[in-house]
Motif scaffolding. Structure first.
Motif, PDB file in Angstrom:
ATOM      1  N   GLU A   1      -1.464   3.313  -3.265  1.00 45.21           N
ATOM      2  CA  GLU A   1      -1.665   3.163  -4.704  1.00 45.21           C
ATOM      3  C   GLU A   1      -1.966   1.705  -5.045  1.00 45.21           C
ATOM      4  N   TYR A   2      -1.232   0.788  -4.395  1.00 44.58           N
ATOM      5  CA  TYR A   2      -1.474  -0.640  -4.635  1.00 44.58           C
ATOM      6  C   TYR A   2      -2.851  -1.044  -4.112  1.00 44.58           C
ATOM      7  N   LEU A   3      -3.183  -0.615  -2.905  1.00 42.58           N
ATOM      8  CA  LEU A   3      -4.460  -0.997  -2.293  1.00 42.58           C
ATOM      9  C   LEU A   3      -5.659  -0.409  -3.037  1.00 42.58           C
ATOM     10  N   LYS A   4      -5.442   0.721  -3.704  1.00 42.60           N
ATOM     11  CA  LYS A   4      -6.518   1.324  -4.483  1.00 42.60           C
ATOM     12  C   LYS A   4      -6.931   0.403  -5.632  1.00 42.60           C
ATOM     13  N   ASP A   5      -5.960  -0.230  -6.262  1.00 40.96           N
ATOM     14  CA  ASP A   5      -6.234  -1.136  -7.373  1.00 40.96           C
ATOM     15  C   ASP A   5      -6.480  -2.571  -6.920  1.00 40.96           C
ATOM     16  N   HIS A   6      -6.000  -2.908  -5.702  1.00 42.71           N
ATOM     17  CA  HIS A   6      -6.158  -4.264  -5.177  1.00 42.71           C
ATOM     18  C   HIS A   6      -6.697  -4.192  -3.743  1.00 42.71           C
ATOM     19  N   PRO A   7      -7.974  -3.826  -3.585  1.00 41.71           N
ATOM     20  CA  PRO A   7      -8.532  -3.697  -2.239  1.00 41.71           C
ATOM     21  C   PRO A   7      -8.513  -5.008  -1.478  1.00 41.71           C
ATOM     22  N   VAL A   8      -8.241  -4.901  -0.172  1.00 42.18           N
ATOM     23  CA  VAL A   8      -8.178  -6.092   0.671  1.00 42.18           C
ATOM     24  C   VAL A   8      -9.584  -6.651   0.852  1.00 42.18           C
ATOM     25  N   LYS A   9      -9.718  -7.945   0.619  1.00 43.99           N
ATOM     26  CA  LYS A   9     -11.015  -8.587   0.764  1.00 43.99           C
ATOM     27  C   LYS A   9     -11.304  -8.865   2.238  1.00 43.99           C
ATOM     28  N   LYS A  10     -12.508  -8.499   2.678  1.00 43.67           N
ATOM     29  CA  LYS A  10     -12.897  -8.692   4.082  1.00 43.67           C
ATOM     30  C   LYS A  10     -13.778  -9.927   4.218  1.00 43.67           C
TER      31      LYS A  10
ATOM     32  N   SER B   1      10.596 -13.176  -9.349  1.00 39.73           N
ATOM     33  CA  SER B   1      11.804 -12.360  -9.462  1.00 39.73           C
ATOM     34  C   SER B   1      11.486 -10.927  -9.853  1.00 39.73           C
ATOM     35  N   ILE B   2      10.268 -10.716 -10.389  1.00 33.92           N
ATOM     36  CA  ILE B   2       9.822  -9.358 -10.722  1.00 33.92           C
ATOM     37  C   ILE B   2       9.077  -8.803  -9.525  1.00 33.92           C
ATOM     38  N   MET B   3       9.614  -7.794  -8.900  1.00 34.25           N
ATOM     39  CA  MET B   3       9.049  -7.266  -7.673  1.00 34.25           C
ATOM     40  C   MET B   3       9.461  -5.822  -7.486  1.00 34.25           C
ATOM     41  N   GLU B   4       8.805  -5.152  -6.548  1.00 35.55           N
ATOM     42  CA  GLU B   4       9.205  -3.802  -6.181  1.00 35.55           C
ATOM     43  C   GLU B   4       9.025  -3.630  -4.680  1.00 35.55           C
ATOM     44  N   VAL B   5       9.879  -2.822  -4.107  1.00 33.51           N
ATOM     45  CA  VAL B   5       9.839  -2.556  -2.673  1.00 33.51           C
ATOM     46  C   VAL B   5       8.912  -1.375  -2.415  1.00 33.51           C
ATOM     47  N   ILE B   6       8.059  -1.502  -1.405  1.00 32.20           N
ATOM     48  CA  ILE B   6       7.170  -0.409  -1.003  1.00 32.20           C
ATOM     49  C   ILE B   6       7.927   0.461   0.000  1.00 32.20           C
ATOM     50  N   ASN B   7       8.230   1.693  -0.403  1.00 29.00           N
ATOM     51  CA  ASN B   7       9.023   2.579   0.445  1.00 29.00           C
ATOM     52  C   ASN B   7       8.188   3.622   1.185  1.00 29.00           C
ATOM     53  N   THR B   8       7.011   3.928   0.648  1.00 30.12           N
ATOM     54  CA  THR B   8       6.206   4.991   1.257  1.00 30.12           C
ATOM     55  C   THR B   8       4.753   4.541   1.393  1.00 30.12           C
ATOM     56  N   LYS B   9       4.023   5.224   2.242  1.00 31.43           N
ATOM     57  CA  LYS B   9       2.600   4.941   2.417  1.00 31.43           C
ATOM     58  C   LYS B   9       1.834   5.246   1.135  1.00 31.43           C
ATOM     59  N   ALA B  10       2.281   6.258   0.394  1.00 27.80           N
ATOM     60  CA  ALA B  10       1.625   6.603  -0.864  1.00 27.80           C
ATOM     61  C   ALA B  10       1.693   5.440  -1.856  1.00 27.80           C
ATOM     62  N   GLU B  11       2.843   4.755  -1.915  1.00 27.86           N
ATOM     63  CA  GLU B  11       2.987   3.597  -2.806  1.00 27.86           C
ATOM     64  C   GLU B  11       2.082   2.457  -2.353  1.00 27.86           C
ATOM     65  N   LEU B  12       1.970   2.273  -1.030  1.00 28.30           N
ATOM     66  CA  LEU B  12       1.087   1.235  -0.506  1.00 28.30           C
ATOM     67  C   LEU B  12      -0.374   1.562  -0.821  1.00 28.30           C
TER      68      LEU B  12
END
Length: 206
Positions: free
Chosen positions: A197-206, A184-195
């Motif tokens: 920011e998330y990926l910087k702290d949570h890099p996608v595993k390859k 229930s705790i969530m946030e909507v990603i509205n911009t590429k900058a917000e995305l």
């Protein structure tokens, strides 16, 4: 234990409870109730603490613990008079609204930390929504449905503004970050900058 020590301990416990001991999911789901109750409680114990520090002699004379006659009691009260007692109402207002601001800030920070530590990026769909607003209030929300990382479905109410509500439509896919502990705790990603920011702290595993 004197009054100042007693109310100092009670004030510290009250602040600790409302700012640190309430779980983020409960805080977020009942924020208005917790903020109001917490602000009233913090204000009450803080006033008691301040009175025990700055008006202790006046309070002692008013209680008349020494059993003085009325004339002697009035004389003791006049002698113990402290001008700081005249500002009690402004102090109460400052304490109350200060506590409100503190608790709202604390809840926002708790949600940010929850998303940062347990956030999961996913795509959600707008299932439903409603908007009731005027100049004085705004009760707009959308209902989001998405698959959690464990495969189960989740449906979450997400509050937005009436202006934002006009930009969404039923069935629209949107990118969100939700807490894997408390969906229930969530946030909507509205911009590429917000995305980013998330990926910087949570890099996608390859």
């Amino acid at each position: 234990m004197n009054e100042t020590t007693k109310w100092g301990i009670i004030t510290a416990i009250t602040l600790l409870f409302f700012t640190c001991l309430i779980p983020v999911n409960i805080f977020a789901s009942a924020i208005y109730l917790i903020v109001i109750v917490g602000a009233v409680a913090i204000t009450f114990v803080s006033v008691k603490l301040l009175v025990s520090i700055f008006l202790k002699d006046l309070t002692k004379a008013a209680k008349n613990d020494e059993g003085l006659d009325e004339g002697a009691r009035r004389e003791a009260m006049a002698k113990a008079y402290n001008p700081s007692g005249c500002v009690i109402l402004p102090v109460i207002l400052v304490l109350f609204w200060g506590a409100v601001a503190l608790l709202i800030w604390r809840e926002v920070e708790m949600e940010k930390n929850e998303i940062h530590n347990y956030g999961q990026l996913t795509e959600a769909n707008i299932i439903d929504g409603s908007s009731i607003s005027s100049r004085k209030f705004d009760f707009s929300k959308i209902v989001l449905g998405f698959k959690k990382i464990d495969g189960d479905s989740a449906f979450v109410n997400h509050s937005i503004t009436a202006k934002q509500f006009e930009n969404f439509y039923k069935g629209e896919p949107i990118v969100i970050i939700y807490s894997t502990r408390y969906p229930s705790i969530m946030e909507v990603i509205n911009t590429k900058a917000e995305l980013d920011e998330y990926l910087k702290d949570h890099p996608v595993k390859k």
